[in-house]
Design a protein around this motif. Structure first.
Motif, PDB file in Angstrom:
ATOM      1  N   TRP A   8       0.370  19.081  28.685  1.00 43.63           N
ATOM      2  CA  TRP A   8       1.250  18.610  29.753  1.00 43.63           C
ATOM      3  C   TRP A   8       2.415  19.577  29.832  1.00 43.63           C
ATOM      4  O   TRP A   8       2.872  20.107  28.807  1.00 43.63           O
TER       5      TRP A   8
ATOM      6  N   THR B 223       5.523   6.883  33.557  1.00 43.97           N
ATOM      7  CA  THR B 223       4.210   7.291  34.028  1.00 43.97           C
ATOM      8  C   THR B 223       3.764   6.354  35.145  1.00 43.97           C
ATOM      9  O   THR B 223       4.277   5.233  35.270  1.00 43.97           O
TER      10      THR B 223
ATOM     11  N   ILE C  17      -5.730  13.758  35.244  1.00 44.67           N
ATOM     12  CA  ILE C  17      -5.508  14.884  34.337  1.00 44.67           C
ATOM     13  C   ILE C  17      -6.620  14.898  33.287  1.00 44.67           C
ATOM     14  O   ILE C  17      -7.752  14.517  33.589  1.00 44.67           O
TER      15      ILE C  17
ATOM     16  N   SER D 118      -3.693  18.766  33.801  1.00 43.17           N
ATOM     17  CA  SER D 118      -2.349  18.660  34.372  1.00 43.17           C
ATOM     18  C   SER D 118      -2.070  19.832  35.316  1.00 43.17           C
ATOM     19  O   SER D 118      -1.448  19.663  36.364  1.00 43.17           O
TER      20      SER D 118
ATOM     21  N   HIS E 295       9.048  15.974  34.659  1.00 44.17           N
ATOM     22  CA  HIS E 295       8.087  16.960  35.135  1.00 44.17           C
ATOM     23  C   HIS E 295       8.733  17.774  36.243  1.00 44.17           C
ATOM     24  O   HIS E 295       9.442  17.224  37.089  1.00 44.17           O
TER      25      HIS E 295
END
Length: 289
Positions: A40, A116, A147, A177, A202
């Protein structure tokens, strides 16, 4: 007689050299450490920062082990890896905690305020997961871009398909990812509909106007933390590394700064090095006795 004495002396010198070499290698081995992580963007950033500190400040030789979530937890639990700073708790990695309970040491959170869920571009007129069977579903061919298989986020999304009655129509596409963000960026550039599995921190949230779909059934849980987890016995074997890992703690903004540099073209090593150099006070606090 002189020849025999000379050979005896030479043999003794060789023996001393071998012993010294063994002692040196033994000491070297104690300064090696294996860090496991998932690919990730967030964990690439954090693990490379930890690697930079371990190597440049504490003199370790660090081996990076990029694996999926399951093998990451298995490696820490069986001792084939030493540490990770990539445990998403209490929800995302809950199944691994249950599976390996008692076989690892949790040093607590290194980052607070993660999340998430299912993510869409802000221009899509939808607010909640339970609306997906409406017009949005047809527009995206009833496909959620996921992912890596085995990731906790993927397990939660499989549960969401069941809990929200999406299983009959929808498909969760296994990907990576990197591939997920590529598909998202492409759709976003063309202002096309797309649904992806997402998480924060992110860089994609800094680069694109995105939103989480509401999760009224709380499948994905609330805000999470990223924990540092180490193998049993690390404290005795590598006390200085253990002490640093126990103190390692940073913010979503810190992590985002590294992620964005990587996304803009720096290597993970370069981005980590730049962050460590620019944040000497934080790094010194991690290393303080």
């Amino acid at each position: 007689m002189k020849k025999k004495t000379w050979l005896t002396a030479l043999t003794a010198l060789l023996l001393i050299a071998v012993v010294a070499g063994c002692s040196s290698n033994s000491g070297g081995d104690s300064k090696k450490i294996k860090l496991a992580y998932v690919a990730w963007d967030s964990e690439i950033a954090s693990t490379n920062v930890v690697k930079e500190v371990l190597e440049q400040k504490l003199g370790y030789k660090v081996e990076m082990l990029q694996v999926d979530a399951g093998p990451m937890w298995a490696g820490i639990s069986d001792g084939s890896a030493d540490a990770m700073v990539a445990a998403w708790l209490p929800t995302t990695h809950a199944s691994y905690v249950q599976k390996y309970e008692g076989k690892f040491e949790d040093l607590g959170p290194n980052l607070e305020g993660t999340k998430t869920g299912l993510v869409v571009p802000a221009y899509i007129d939808i607010k909640s997961i339970d609306e997906l069977n409406d017009t949005t579903g047809k527009a995206v061919d009833y496909t959620i871009i996921g992912i890596e298989p085995g990731a906790g986020l993927m397990m939660s999304t499989e549960k969401a398909l069941d809990d929200y009655g999406l299983r009959d129509k929808w498909t969760l596409l296994e990907s990576s990812s990197a591939a997920m963000t590529q598909q998202l960026q492409k759709a976003y550039n063309n202002q096309e509909p797309i649904v992806v599995t997402g998480w924060t921190p992110h860089w994609m949230f800094a680069k694109m106007d995105l939103k989480y779909l509401d999760d009224p059934k709380n499948v994905y849980g609330g805000a999470e933390q990223i924990h540092t987890v180490v193998r049993q016995g690390l404290k005795d074997d590598d006390a200085d590394a253990y002490a640093f890992l126990d103190k390692f703690n940073w913010t979503p903004d810190d992590m985002a700064a590294v992620m964005i540099q990587i996304q803009e073209g720096k290597s993970p090593e370069e981005a980590a090095k730049a962050w460590v150099e620019a944040n000497a006070d934080k790094v010194d606090a991690w290393l303080a006795n």
